[in-house]
Design an enzyme around this catalytic site. Structure first.
Site, PDB file in Angstrom:
ATOM      1  N   SER A   1      61.469   5.546  10.018  1.00 25.24           N
ATOM      2  CA  SER A   1      61.292   6.986  10.137  1.00 25.24           C
ATOM      3  C   SER A   1      61.708   7.425  11.548  1.00 25.24           C
ATOM      4  CB  SER A   1      59.850   7.367   9.805  1.00 25.24           C
ATOM      5  OG  SER A   1      59.708   8.750   9.633  1.00 25.24           O
TER       6      SER A   1
ATOM      7  N   ASP B   1      63.257  10.125  -0.910  1.00 22.03           N
ATOM      8  CA  ASP B   1      62.599  10.394   0.368  1.00 22.03           C
ATOM      9  C   ASP B   1      62.842  11.848   0.771  1.00 22.03           C
ATOM     10  OD1 ASP B   1      61.658  10.445   2.989  1.00 22.03           O
ATOM     11  OD2 ASP B   1      62.334   8.411   3.404  1.00 22.03           O
TER      12      ASP B   1
ATOM     13  N   HIS C   1      59.179   7.979   0.936  1.00 19.68           N
ATOM     14  CA  HIS C   1      59.081   7.634   2.356  1.00 19.68           C
ATOM     15  C   HIS C   1      58.116   6.463   2.532  1.00 19.68           C
ATOM     16  CE1 HIS C   1      60.083   8.619   6.452  1.00 19.68           C
ATOM     17  NE2 HIS C   1      58.821   8.660   6.798  1.00 19.68           N
TER      18      HIS C   1
END
Length: 434
Positions: free
Chosen positions: A297, A381, A410
């Site tokens: 991320s 995501d 995610h």
């Protein structure tokens, strides 16, 4: 009269939904090209939708479904009753590269949403390129920043973290001065007790304001492992302090000082990543060669940035990278986290902020990566839109590997984690390493 009754009956049959029983609801949406989820521009796209409760088909359920280009408003909304708990829905697809979202909402008898899910089909993702342009002075800007960082003494403060040490690994709490006098990077370094010298990996954190802990897994395998925070705050405070900072002084930190290219929040963050590498090179147990950065991320974006900025980095791992293609939203396309210019932040779309964002876009750093990288993400995501991730990935010209877990959002699967760990160990110790 009979005709009117028939119409009412048919309306009730189509519009009514069976009561939803108690249990675990699952909505599974799969593009009809289930092996790849991938289409050419102009192809029609179908999705198979199945709704179950405790594994059994939910017959007679009513659903609403929508189609949209990723992160964009729905272009079509329909409803249907799933006679056998499943249905195939179709759309015209996309005329250009991108991702098409099918979102399905399970409705109760009153028409309220009780569950929802989505799936995103890929349309020629290998053709995606950043909408963010590269400033002419991009490299000069960052070389100047690195030169300024080099003038700041590191002044390391290193304390043994006895509570984390094991029979195989020594752990130290570290404070390093970075970016300007009185500003610090805090982290933990885990050092194998086995005879060295060892390779090293710097793990960069995901978004948010949370307590960072040391990582022992790779250290137990013979790799010096460092974890760091990015906010210049100690890592050993009570948990409630991080909650207060998250909701107070550091709330919405990715927007801080975006009006000023030299003061934007992430400039200090990027320099802090480089300072952590400076420190690892001072460790006598490090072999001085095998350096890797890794993260997911926000950390995935930082891994790309750090690999591009620091020639001492030999490899990198990037899970679902953030910070990619900020300007995508200005062209009605999904941009990366932190979604600087999305539809709810139109006031943020000033000329100065847009121009400044280009210097902090991982897609622009990706153009200068010269070392092997491992990437991994899922197609579903929405935190780090896959359109933005491919935009950065596709401009990396160095050797690269991409592991997909298409149904994932995610998050990472065990398979993704294992693939990354094996890739890292092969780079450090050669084929056959586990």
């Amino acid at each position: 009269m009979k005709k009117l009754l028939l119409l009412v009956f048919l309306s009730m049959l189509v519009g009514a939904a069976s009561a939803i029983p108690e249990g675990k609801i699952r909505i599974e949406i799969t593009p009809d090209r289930a092996d790849s989820w991938c289409y050419a521009a102009g192809d029609s796209i179908a999705y198979d939708v199945a709704v179950t409760v405790d594994g059994k088909p939910l017959r007679g359920a009513r659903v609403k479904y929508t189609f949209a280009r990723e992160k964009m408003p729905a272009c079509l909304t329909q409803q249907a009753v799933l006679a056998e708990g499943r249905i195939r829905v179709k759309t015209a697809g996309l005329s250009s590269p991108g991702f098409l979202t099918c979102r399905v909402f399970l409705l109760d008898e009153a028409g309220r949403t009780v569950a929802q899910d989505l799936a995103q089909a890929a349309v020629e993702p290998d053709r995606l390129r950043p909408m963010t342009d590269l400033p002419e002075d991009f490299r000069a800007f960052w070389e100047e920043a690195k030169a300024g960082q080099a003038r700041i003494p590191m002044q390391p403060l290193v304390v043994r973290a006895a509570e984390w040490c094991t029979e195989e690994v020594e752990v130290y709490y570290v404070r390093l001065q970075s970016f300007r006098k009185g500003n610090y990077v805090y982290g933990y370094v885990s050092v194998p007790l086995a005879a060295g010298p060892h390779p090293a990996v710097l793990y960069l954190p995901g978004a948010g304001v949370t307590k960072i802990e040391p990582s022992l897994y790779m250290a137990e395998k013979g790799v010096i492992t460092m974890t760091v925070g990015i906010h210049g705050i100690p890592l050993d405070m009570p948990e409630e302090n991080y909650v207060c900072l998250k909701n107070g002084a550091l709330y919405d930190y990715p927007l801080f000082d975006l009006d000023d290219r030299d003061r934007y929040y992430y400039k200090r963050v990027f320099m802090g990543c480089l300072r952590a590498i400076d420190y690892l090179f001072t460790r006598p147990e490090f072999d001085g060669e095998r350096m890797m950065v890794a993260g997911g991320s926000q950390g995935g974006g930082l891994a790309i940035v750090t690999a591009a900025l620091d020639p001492r980095v030999r490899y990198f791992v990037s899970f679902y990278p953030a910070l990619c293609d900020h300007m995508g939203y200005l062209y009605d396309r999904a941009g990366g986290w932190p979604h600087l210019f999305d539809r709810v932040r139109t006031a943020n779309r000033t000329a100065r902020r847009i121009l400044n964002s280009r210097y902090y876009d991982a897609a622009n750093f990706a153009r200068f990566v010269r070392v092997p990288g491992f990437f991994s993400w899922g197609y579903n995501d929405l935190s780090c839109p896959v359109t933005s991730m491919y935009s950065a990935y596709n401009v990396v010209t160095a050797p690269k590997e991409l592991v997909l877990e298409r149904r994932n959002g995610h998050r990472r699967s065990v398979r993704q984690n294992n693939s990354a760990d094996e890739w890292m160990l092969r780079r450090f110790f050669g084929e056959g390493a586990r």
